[in-house]
Design an enzyme around this catalytic site. Sequence first.
Site, PDB file in Angstrom:
ATOM      1  N   GLY A   1       6.867   4.464   8.916  1.00 54.09           N
ATOM      2  CA  GLY A   1       6.665   5.590   8.735  1.00 54.09           C
ATOM      3  C   GLY A   1       6.888   6.546  10.126  1.00 54.09           C
ATOM      4  O   GLY A   1       7.178   5.803  10.941  1.00 54.09           O
ATOM      5  N   SER A   2       5.915   7.018  10.716  1.00 52.48           N
ATOM      6  CA  SER A   2       6.158   7.469  12.599  1.00 52.48           C
ATOM      7  C   SER A   2       5.980   7.187  12.443  1.00 52.48           C
ATOM      8  O   SER A   2       4.926   5.884  13.120  1.00 52.48           O
ATOM      9  CB  SER A   2       4.557   8.572  12.534  1.00 52.48           C
ATOM     10  OG  SER A   2       3.544   8.404  12.220  1.00 52.48           O
ATOM     11  N   THR A   3       6.130   7.479  14.843  1.00 52.03           N
ATOM     12  CA  THR A   3       5.944   6.137  15.776  1.00 52.03           C
ATOM     13  C   THR A   3       4.391   6.264  16.088  1.00 52.03           C
ATOM     14  O   THR A   3       4.212   4.920  16.885  1.00 52.03           O
ATOM     15  CB  THR A   3       7.770   6.774  17.330  1.00 52.03           C
ATOM     16  OG1 THR A   3       8.415   7.085  16.396  1.00 52.03           O
ATOM     17  CG2 THR A   3       6.911   6.010  18.112  1.00 52.03           C
TER      18      THR A   3
ATOM     19  N   GLU B   1      10.083  -0.026  11.426  1.00 54.71           N
ATOM     20  CA  GLU B   1      10.623   1.434  10.702  1.00 54.71           C
ATOM     21  C   GLU B   1      10.455   2.269  11.440  1.00 54.71           C
ATOM     22  O   GLU B   1       9.722   2.997  10.419  1.00 54.71           O
ATOM     23  CB  GLU B   1      11.527   1.018   9.605  1.00 54.71           C
ATOM     24  CG  GLU B   1      13.303   1.277   9.899  1.00 54.71           C
ATOM     25  CD  GLU B   1      13.088   2.600   9.220  1.00 54.71           C
ATOM     26  OE1 GLU B   1      13.405   3.594  10.407  1.00 54.71           O
ATOM     27  OE2 GLU B   1      12.991   3.453   7.774  1.00 54.71           O
TER      28      GLU B   1
ATOM     29  N   GLU C   1      10.345  15.120  16.164  1.00 60.84           N
ATOM     30  CA  GLU C   1      10.836  14.757  14.858  1.00 60.84           C
ATOM     31  C   GLU C   1      10.406  15.969  14.318  1.00 60.84           C
ATOM     32  O   GLU C   1       9.133  15.859  13.797  1.00 60.84           O
ATOM     33  CB  GLU C   1      10.718  13.117  14.592  1.00 60.84           C
ATOM     34  CG  GLU C   1      11.499  12.748  12.974  1.00 60.84           C
ATOM     35  CD  GLU C   1      10.899  11.719  12.424  1.00 60.84           C
ATOM     36  OE1 GLU C   1      11.788  11.141  11.899  1.00 60.84           O
ATOM     37  OE2 GLU C   1       9.969  10.994  12.663  1.00 60.84           O
TER      38      GLU C   1
ATOM     39  N   LYS D   1       0.925  -1.058   0.020  1.00 61.16           N
ATOM     40  CA  LYS D   1       0.132   0.381  -0.294  1.00 61.16           C
ATOM     41  C   LYS D   1       0.737   1.286  -0.255  1.00 61.16           C
ATOM     42  O   LYS D   1       1.457   1.763   1.134  1.00 61.16           O
ATOM     43  CB  LYS D   1      -1.024  -0.159   1.237  1.00 61.16           C
ATOM     44  CG  LYS D   1      -1.753   1.448   1.013  1.00 61.16           C
ATOM     45  CD  LYS D   1      -2.594   1.389   2.457  1.00 61.16           C
ATOM     46  CE  LYS D   1      -1.529   2.493   3.052  1.00 61.16           C
ATOM     47  NZ  LYS D   1      -1.030   4.359   2.447  1.00 61.16           N
TER      48      LYS D   1
ATOM     49  N   CYS E   1      14.057   9.301   8.105  1.00 61.39           N
ATOM     50  CA  CYS E   1      13.716   9.106   9.862  1.00 61.39           C
ATOM     51  C   CYS E   1      15.672   9.277  10.463  1.00 61.39           C
ATOM     52  O   CYS E   1      15.802   9.216  11.786  1.00 61.39           O
ATOM     53  CB  CYS E   1      13.672   7.717   9.440  1.00 61.39           C
ATOM     54  SG  CYS E   1      14.648   6.341   8.522  1.00 61.39           S
TER      55      CYS E   1
ATOM     56  N   ALA F   1       1.917   5.798  14.301  1.00 60.91           N
ATOM     57  CA  ALA F   1       1.475   5.758  13.772  1.00 60.91           C
ATOM     58  C   ALA F   1       1.224   3.925  13.334  1.00 60.91           C
ATOM     59  O   ALA F   1       0.911   3.064  13.709  1.00 60.91           O
ATOM     60  CB  ALA F   1       1.933   5.408  12.045  1.00 60.91           C
ATOM     61  N   GLY F   2       2.695   3.522  13.897  1.00 60.70           N
ATOM     62  CA  GLY F   2       3.334   2.051  14.219  1.00 60.70           C
ATOM     63  C   GLY F   2       2.921   1.692  16.061  1.00 60.70           C
ATOM     64  O   GLY F   2       2.896   0.591  15.347  1.00 60.70           O
TER      65      GLY F   2
END
Length: 484
Positions: A230-232, A252, A386, A178, A286, A234-235
């Site tokens: 992606g972002s933390t 990651e 970030e 995706k 990142c 979202a992770g």
Amino acid sequence: MTLDRTAFFIDGTWAAPASSDLLQVISPHSEELVATVPEGAAADIDAAVAAARRAFDEGPWPQMSPEERIEVMASFSMLYAGKLAEMADVITAEMGSPTSFSNLAQAPASWMMLESFLNIARAFPWEEVRPAALGGDVIVRRESVGVVAAIPPWNVPQFTTISKVAPALLAGCTIVVKPAPETPLDSYLMAELLQEAGVPAGVVNIVAAGREVGEHLVAHPGIDKVAFTGSTAAGRKIAAVCGEQLKRVSLELGGKSAAIVLDDADLSATMEGLKFTALMNSGQACVAQTRILASRENYDAVVDALAETVSAMTVGDPMDPATEIGPLVAQRQQERVEKYIALGQEEGARVVVGGNGMPGGLDKGWYVRPTVFADVDNRMRIAQEEIFGPVLSVIPFDDVDDAIRIANDSEYGLAGTVWTADAAAGLDVARRVRTGTYGVNTYTMDFAAPFGGYKASGLGREFGPEGLSAYTELKSIYPSAPGI
């Protein structure tokens, strides 16, 4: 040549979308339309997962020998090598990456990673026989983890896609990719090369879509593993879903890495290195080392050198080979970075270079002025959060122990560097900073070595044998003893 797409890549064909909704790919430089592609809906994800599930449960790909899969992927690599310039141009057009970076890291590095995974797969212990503790032998197999959901970000879209597609396919998995809605075009170019290489139908499926549809993919019962970059924030959500379902996951995530400049460092060489290490891809990386740590004795010299270096960098059209810093990917990112620049001043940091407003000579595009802050305390938000743009904070330290303490004083632990004339001292610092990757007088990623982060920078590792292992399950087989 038009970059428009009218279909998704599902089950080996270009499939009509379930809805008429479109994603608009906008140039971050000109703010003009680059292309339109279908916007994926839940029904498109369902079709893609079903195709990947069939290809895994019934198709030939997981049952092929590793050598057979390597042969197909080697053909893909050969075709990919012939499309590097086109791939770089597509990425620059869709996300504004300076062409100098696209032709260094966005496309060629993706191919180099693919080649590295091929070499790793050739030597990988797919099946080994070990002496059993109770006598006889035990067979240890590494088998495909199953159907993978791959969710790459927009900043290095093809690089992060290949970091998932290459090991997944070599391991015998099938996959649903995706792409981010800002950067769908490179993945469809990749699909054409996979199809030409002879990857069977359903093994790779690509549906570009937004966040809600991505959440549907993550939670889909047909998915065995999620691989996300992606972002933390979202992770964390993805990890929660995967934890509830006991689904394999690799993440990651973000970083706020520190570059420690020791007093014996060659300042000229250090500044040349930091142009890439801290500001690669216009700061949209990142691993960018956006906290620059300098001793109190050498602080003013480092600030002055950094200000001179950043001021001299060329900002502008990402298609111009001379450009070093281009636009940000979207207007929302431009607004986000400008808010952080204002916040830094409110917190008491001093703007040495840059500040809010458009860079000189530009009147459109999602640009920000490359900015250097001095007098930064590591507790400030600009030093802890970030920003994902060309904004650097110079932070003073008392001694080496204090520098390491400051570098570790972050929720992240992804990357970092130390700059020094003393290689042994540099290695000592590298061993004490809690990050997944570290450089002494340089920063790079070697595809034979694992890449990933400590703490909130993620779970698991990419690249190297460890990155291939992440797409396998371990099985132990105990052969019958003779006569039983």
